[in-house]
Write a protein that holds these residues in place. Structure first.
Motif, PDB file in Angstrom:
ATOM      1  N   ALA A 506      -3.061  -8.049  -0.986  1.00 29.14           N
ATOM      2  CA  ALA A 506      -2.760  -8.842  -1.756  1.00 29.14           C
ATOM      3  C   ALA A 506      -1.697  -7.796  -3.042  1.00 29.14           C
ATOM      4  N   HIS A 507      -1.276  -6.713  -2.936  1.00 23.84           N
ATOM      5  CA  HIS A 507      -0.787  -6.330  -3.438  1.00 23.84           C
ATOM      6  C   HIS A 507      -0.015  -4.804  -2.342  1.00 23.84           C
ATOM      7  N   PRO A 508       1.357  -5.944  -2.002  1.00 28.31           N
ATOM      8  CA  PRO A 508       2.446  -5.614  -1.074  1.00 28.31           C
ATOM      9  C   PRO A 508       3.000  -3.550  -2.272  1.00 28.31           C
ATOM     10  N   LYS A 509       3.154  -4.267  -3.743  1.00 27.54           N
ATOM     11  CA  LYS A 509       4.192  -2.961  -4.317  1.00 27.54           C
ATOM     12  C   LYS A 509       2.583  -1.592  -4.107  1.00 27.54           C
ATOM     13  N   LEU A 510       1.657  -1.660  -4.003  1.00 29.90           N
ATOM     14  CA  LEU A 510       0.989  -0.240  -4.244  1.00 29.90           C
ATOM     15  C   LEU A 510       1.164   0.109  -2.970  1.00 29.90           C
ATOM     16  N   LYS A 511       2.046  -0.689  -1.578  1.00 24.92           N
ATOM     17  CA  LYS A 511       2.215  -0.093  -0.352  1.00 24.92           C
ATOM     18  C   LYS A 511       2.432   1.812  -0.209  1.00 24.92           C
ATOM     19  N   ASN A 512       3.450   2.362  -1.355  1.00 21.46           N
ATOM     20  CA  ASN A 512       3.674   3.604  -1.188  1.00 21.46           C
ATOM     21  C   ASN A 512       3.064   4.452  -2.597  1.00 21.46           C
ATOM     22  N   ASN A 513       1.847   3.908  -3.085  1.00 21.10           N
ATOM     23  CA  ASN A 513       1.395   4.735  -4.108  1.00 21.10           C
ATOM     24  C   ASN A 513       0.032   5.401  -3.981  1.00 21.10           C
ATOM     25  N   TRP A 514       0.218   7.340  -3.878  1.00 22.02           N
ATOM     26  CA  TRP A 514      -0.352   7.429  -2.807  1.00 22.02           C
ATOM     27  C   TRP A 514      -2.121   7.054  -2.624  1.00 22.02           C
ATOM     28  N   ARG A 515      -2.145   7.313  -4.286  1.00 20.32           N
ATOM     29  CA  ARG A 515      -3.619   6.715  -4.665  1.00 20.32           C
ATOM     30  C   ARG A 515      -4.383   5.473  -3.500  1.00 20.32           C
ATOM     31  N   TRP A 516      -3.491   4.508  -4.066  1.00 22.38           N
ATOM     32  CA  TRP A 516      -4.175   3.518  -3.081  1.00 22.38           C
ATOM     33  C   TRP A 516      -4.131   3.952  -1.711  1.00 22.38           C
ATOM     34  N   GLN A 517      -2.591   4.188  -0.324  1.00 22.77           N
ATOM     35  CA  GLN A 517      -3.114   5.225   0.906  1.00 22.77           C
ATOM     36  C   GLN A 517      -3.904   5.245   0.917  1.00 22.77           C
ATOM     37  N   MET A 518      -4.431   6.797   0.625  1.00 27.72           N
ATOM     38  CA  MET A 518      -5.572   6.965   0.756  1.00 27.72           C
ATOM     39  C   MET A 518      -7.056   5.970   0.565  1.00 27.72           C
ATOM     40  N   LEU A 519      -7.337   5.328  -0.522  1.00 25.70           N
ATOM     41  CA  LEU A 519      -7.956   5.085   0.125  1.00 25.70           C
ATOM     42  C   LEU A 519      -7.955   3.298   1.231  1.00 25.70           C
ATOM     43  N   VAL A 520      -7.064   2.818   1.317  1.00 30.96           N
ATOM     44  CA  VAL A 520      -7.088   2.586   1.841  1.00 30.96           C
ATOM     45  C   VAL A 520      -7.591   3.140   3.525  1.00 30.96           C
ATOM     46  N   HIS A 521      -6.838   3.863   3.999  1.00 26.87           N
ATOM     47  CA  HIS A 521      -7.195   5.221   5.361  1.00 26.87           C
ATOM     48  C   HIS A 521      -8.212   5.089   5.115  1.00 26.87           C
ATOM     49  N   ARG A 522      -9.352   5.582   4.070  1.00 27.71           N
ATOM     50  CA  ARG A 522     -10.835   5.201   4.246  1.00 27.71           C
ATOM     51  C   ARG A 522     -10.849   4.369   4.912  1.00 27.71           C
ATOM     52  N   ALA A 523     -11.159   3.573   3.855  1.00 23.48           N
ATOM     53  CA  ALA A 523     -11.434   2.332   4.261  1.00 23.48           C
ATOM     54  C   ALA A 523     -11.976   2.035   5.800  1.00 23.48           C
ATOM     55  N   TYR A 524     -10.154   1.709   6.709  1.00 27.41           N
ATOM     56  CA  TYR A 524      -9.885   1.703   7.772  1.00 27.41           C
ATOM     57  C   TYR A 524     -11.010   2.708   9.128  1.00 27.41           C
ATOM     58  N   TYR A 525     -10.290   3.500   8.107  1.00 28.64           N
ATOM     59  CA  TYR A 525     -10.799   5.284   8.990  1.00 28.64           C
ATOM     60  C   TYR A 525     -12.906   4.688   9.466  1.00 28.64           C
ATOM     61  N   ASP A 526     -13.119   4.334   8.483  1.00 29.95           N
ATOM     62  CA  ASP A 526     -14.931   4.045   8.285  1.00 29.95           C
ATOM     63  C   ASP A 526     -15.120   2.785   9.154  1.00 29.95           C
ATOM     64  N   GLN A 527     -14.242   1.935   8.731  1.00 23.91           N
ATOM     65  CA  GLN A 527     -14.686   1.034  10.195  1.00 23.91           C
ATOM     66  C   GLN A 527     -14.607   1.427  11.879  1.00 23.91           C
ATOM     67  N   TYR A 528     -13.524   2.368  11.321  1.00 18.80           N
ATOM     68  CA  TYR A 528     -12.717   2.561  12.989  1.00 18.80           C
ATOM     69  C   TYR A 528     -14.007   3.046  13.534  1.00 18.80           C
ATOM     70  N   THR A 529     -14.755   3.895  12.621  1.00 20.21           N
ATOM     71  CA  THR A 529     -15.886   5.374  12.467  1.00 20.21           C
ATOM     72  C   THR A 529     -16.923   3.758  13.592  1.00 20.21           C
ATOM     73  N   ARG A 530     -17.372   3.383  12.459  1.00 22.46           N
ATOM     74  CA  ARG A 530     -18.234   2.867  12.972  1.00 22.46           C
ATOM     75  C   ARG A 530     -18.204   1.965  13.825  1.00 22.46           C
ATOM     76  N   LEU A 531     -17.421   0.969  13.975  1.00 20.71           N
ATOM     77  CA  LEU A 531     -16.971   0.596  15.494  1.00 20.71           C
ATOM     78  C   LEU A 531     -17.094   1.177  16.755  1.00 20.71           C
ATOM     79  N   ARG A 532     -16.814   1.997  16.690  1.00 18.04           N
ATOM     80  CA  ARG A 532     -16.385   3.502  17.863  1.00 18.04           C
ATOM     81  C   ARG A 532     -18.209   4.044  17.816  1.00 18.04           C
TER      82      ARG A 532
END
Length: 791
Positions: A506-532
């Protein structure tokens, strides 16, 4: 029984309610009147001290300009009528270019207290003025920060959602963060001067008033990421602090022997003095007593006294501080005796950090004329001062010590617990992964009762835009919840992942915002770790079933098939789309802020320093350990003994009916464990984080406590422990003598439980702590697994 209301009374009540509602609505509408600040002009009082007179205007103009594309002008005269104005004045000003500064409050109002401010909207006729009234230069900066945090800013839009009349001053005078431009940092070493300037500015916007540098890099090679030499950067950081009127602290240990190495002592003093000469601003020197370092305070105090005499030549108001980290009881007593007898006026105060005496004890023992500062570790999640409670092993082994770690509610409680014993804090930080924690600590030190959710909203509003303040704030809260309790049982992790995935879309303009990148990365990492975790643990169950069916004729075939099964975690991996996105986000973070998450790609100091992508696929079952165990078993010549060893593997976590197993520090596999490991050795760090040992052996406690119920009163029980070093066991308070006692790593100890203790159907198991004060904490005794085996 209810009384009946007469119709006329009911009508009157109804009309009154409607009128009241209408009146409140009107009042609310008036109170919530928005303030349009489109194309504002800054008018700045000449009485604001330099450089803040220029700095505050620059901060407002640039931060508004980045978000709105408005070119904000600064001038000394009032613009033409109808132009929105942001006016910066001192609380002592009565007028600005003929316009009256809003009516003063009492002398005890926040805008008259140190660092305090008031922001007030004045709208009448064609006048539209937003006043920022500061008690001092910092008050001007912090008032500007409040305005920036509360503005709605977008293309062609700049407004306050309602008229402002807000005043505030800080609860604690010291609110700072350590930003070490050194090899060990996972991001700071890759930053340019401009990046440090921007980051320090953003911290100031959220109430930070101090920055701590680490100037001397003894024994460290220059980082391959350095934009300029560290000697130059430490001067530039001092210049930045001077521009923002922020205190500049230095963290500088003494790692040489002050008693015997006289030449090094003299060289150290000269090195400091040479730096002091070059440093445009320097306010505090912090000397960590024993972390690192191994000098007695009888040597440290004279050294610091001489250091201070050189410091004040160039910075007359600068202060010296010491921590008691790593000091023995005798050394601590010596220090306080020194204060009582010598009464050193050159010492400003004591810092409490990891390994220090308790903060309450320090404040009570410290004479009141000395200040007390906290040095909280807000950057680490395990092996640290404030480890994540009940952290799932899968996170501990993959996200590890330095991952993106917003902990809003945990750190709010920690701050509130210890802050009353201090005059404030300067945090320990080794990278930008703890960015939100810095904001939380700064804002709670400004106002210890400030609502945590409001802090999250202001953080999201300023960095991501007002339209995201509610969703992003809730998303950060959800990330903290991801880390609570058994991961496999936490379905909220998937909801958090989907939430952030939708926000990302929903917020493609934040794609290069490093704080946004960090939070998205954590959400994906947590999910990947749980599935594994769910997938790989199920593979191990299947492998154990295969081994359980083995016989003398099928030993080799069973081991091969079991190993093939558990290795599907590698050969048939899951969630590859998430895994690919993690790679993309990691590379993006390296580009935006130099965040070093991969050894192969980013050249970090060591894998322990936030290098989460090195461990994103680390086994979450025991496939590496099984591989090594099978090699060992193959060397056994007796088939029956081989089967016995396979049986030990199968029954490790499932010892049979009436028996119990607990993985001591696993929140999912230690149901009878009452204690929470809160020491610095909760998670092992072997082989650069790539240990092949059994997963349970990599988490441990020193003195666990367990309760067992529903035992068979007629049965004989045996307790078995796996770990390292000593284990001084008690059952129902009675010390038992072992029948087996091995002290090597991953070896076993056993005790027979007397029948008299189990006849009531329950027992309590505790351990006495062995005397190991002379050992490094990494070599202390550890307990990882406990069995209660029914014979």
């Amino acid at each position: 029984m209810h009384s009946k209301i007469p119709p006329t009374c009911a009508l009157r009540a109804s009309l009154t309610a409607c009128f009241t509602w209408l009146l409140l609505s009107i009042c609310w509408s008036v109170g919530a009147q928005s303030v349009n600040l489109k194309n504002p002009v800054l008018v700045v009082s000449p009485n604001i001290p330099l450089p803040m007179r220029e700095t505050a205007a620059k901060v407002l103009a640039e931060e508004i300009g980045k978000r709105t594309d408005f070119a904000v002008k600064t001038q000394t005269a009032w613009p033409k009528a109808g132009t929105p104005v942001i006016a910066l004045v001192m609380a002592s000003d009565t007028e600005l270019n003929g316009k009256r500064v809003p009516a003063k409050r009492g002398a005890d109002s926040p805008e008259f207290k140190k660092e305090g401010y008031r922001v007030v909207s004045e709208i009448s006729g064609k006048e539209n003025i937003t006043w920022i009234i500061g008690a001092d230069a910092r008050g001007i900066l912090f008032g500007s920060g409040w305005l920036l945090r509360n503005l709605r800013m977008d293309k062609n839009l700049l407004q306050l959602d309602e008229k402002a009349d807000f005043a505030s001053s800080p609860d604690y005078p010291i609110r700072g963060h350590q930003l070490g431009y050194r090899t060990t940092a996972n991001t700071y070493d890759a930053w340019s001067v401009a990046q440090f300037d921007q980051y320090i500015r953003e911290l100031a916007i959220f109430g930070t008033n101090a920055i701590e540098g680490i100037p001397f890099q003894e024994g460290q090679a220059p980082s391959p990421h350095f934009k300029i030499p560290s000697a130059e950067m430490r001067i530039r950081m001092s210049e930045i602090c001077q521009a923002y009127d922020m205190d500049y602290w230095l963290w500088t240990p003494g790692t040489f022997d002050m008693k015997t190495e006289k030449d090094k002592r003299a060289a150290e003093l000269q090195m400091h003095e040479d730096f002091y000469k070059k440093c445009p601003r320097l306010d505090h020197i912090f000397f960590p007593g024993g972390d690192p370092g191994d000098n007695h305070p009888s040597e440290v105090m004279p050294f610091l006294k001489e250091l201070q005499s050189r410091l004040v030549k160039y910075h007359p108001n600068a202060k010296v501080w010491i921590s008691l980290q790593g000091f023995s009881v005798e050394q601590i007593d010596y220090f306080y005796h020194y204060l009582e007898t010598e009464k050193p006026t050159w010492l400003q105060g004591v810092v409490s950090g990891p390994g220090s005496p308790s903060m309450a004890e320090t404040r009570y023992r410290l004479p009141k004329n000395y200040q007390h500062r906290e040095y909280p570790d807000i950057t680490h999640s395990v092996r640290c001062e404030f480890p994540v409670e009940k952290f799932d092993q899968a996170y501990a082994l993959t996200l590890g010590r330095e991952s993106v770690n917003p902990r809003p509610y945990a750190f709010a409680k920690i701050h509130e617990k210890y802050a009353p014993f201090t005059d404030g804090f300067v945090s320990y930080s080794d990278g930008s992964h703890d960015d939100f924690n810095k904001v939380l600590w700064s804002m709670r030190a400004w106002d210890i009762k400030k609502d945590v959710h409001q802090i999250l909203k202001e953080y999201a509003s300023f960095f991501f835009g007002k339209s995201t303040e509610n969703t992003a704030a809730s998303g950060i809260e959800a990330l903290e919840q991801n880390w609570k309790g058994p991961l496999a049982e936490n379905g909220g992790v998937e909801m958090t992942y989907l939430f952030w995935k939708n926000l990302e879309a929903a917020h493609p303009k934040l794609k290069n915002n490093w704080r946004w990148q960090m939070l998205v990365h954590r959400a994906y990492y947590d999910q990947y770790t749980r599935l594994r975790l769910i997938y790989e643990q199920e593979l191990e169950k299947q492998a154990n079933e295969i081994l359980n069916s083995a016989n003398v004729q099928t030993i080799e075939k069973s081991m091969e098939l079991a190993l093939k099964t558990v290795n599907k975690g590698d050969t048939e991996p899951i969630a590859r789309d998430i895994r690919k996105h993690l790679d993309d986000l990691s590379d993006a973070l390296y580009i935006t802020i130099g965040y070093q998450t991969s050894t192969a790609k980013h050249k970090p100091k060591s894998p322990e320093r936030g290098v989460v992508m090195d461990f994103v696929d680390y086994p979450l079952n025991n496939r590496w350990w099984l591989t090594d165990e099978f090699e060992r078993i193959r060397k056994i010549t007796d088939p029956d003994q081989q089967l016995a060893e396979l049986k030990k593997i199968v029954t490790w976590e499932n010892p049979g009916p009436g028996s119990y197993y607990d993985d001591i520090s696993s929140v999912s596999k230690g149901p009878r464990v009452k204690t929470i490991s809160d020491d610095a050795t909760d998670v092992a760090w072997w082989d650069n984080g790539k240990s092949r040992k059994r997963l349970s052996s990599q988490l441990f406690q020193r003195e666990p406590e367990l309760d067992y119920e529903n035992l068979d009163p007629q049965a004989r029980y045996r307790i078995r422990v796996c770990g390292y070093g000593d284990a001084l066991l008690r059952v129902d308070g009675k010390r038992l003598a072992p029948v087996l006692y091995n002290k090597e790593q991953d070896s076993f100890k056993e005790w027979i439980v007397p029948l008299s203790l189990t006849q009531d159907g329950k027992i309590s198991v505790t351990f006495d702590g062995p005397e190991e004060s002379e050992l490094n904490w990494r070599k202390n005794s550890k307990i990882s697994d406990i069995w209660l085996l029914k014979q």
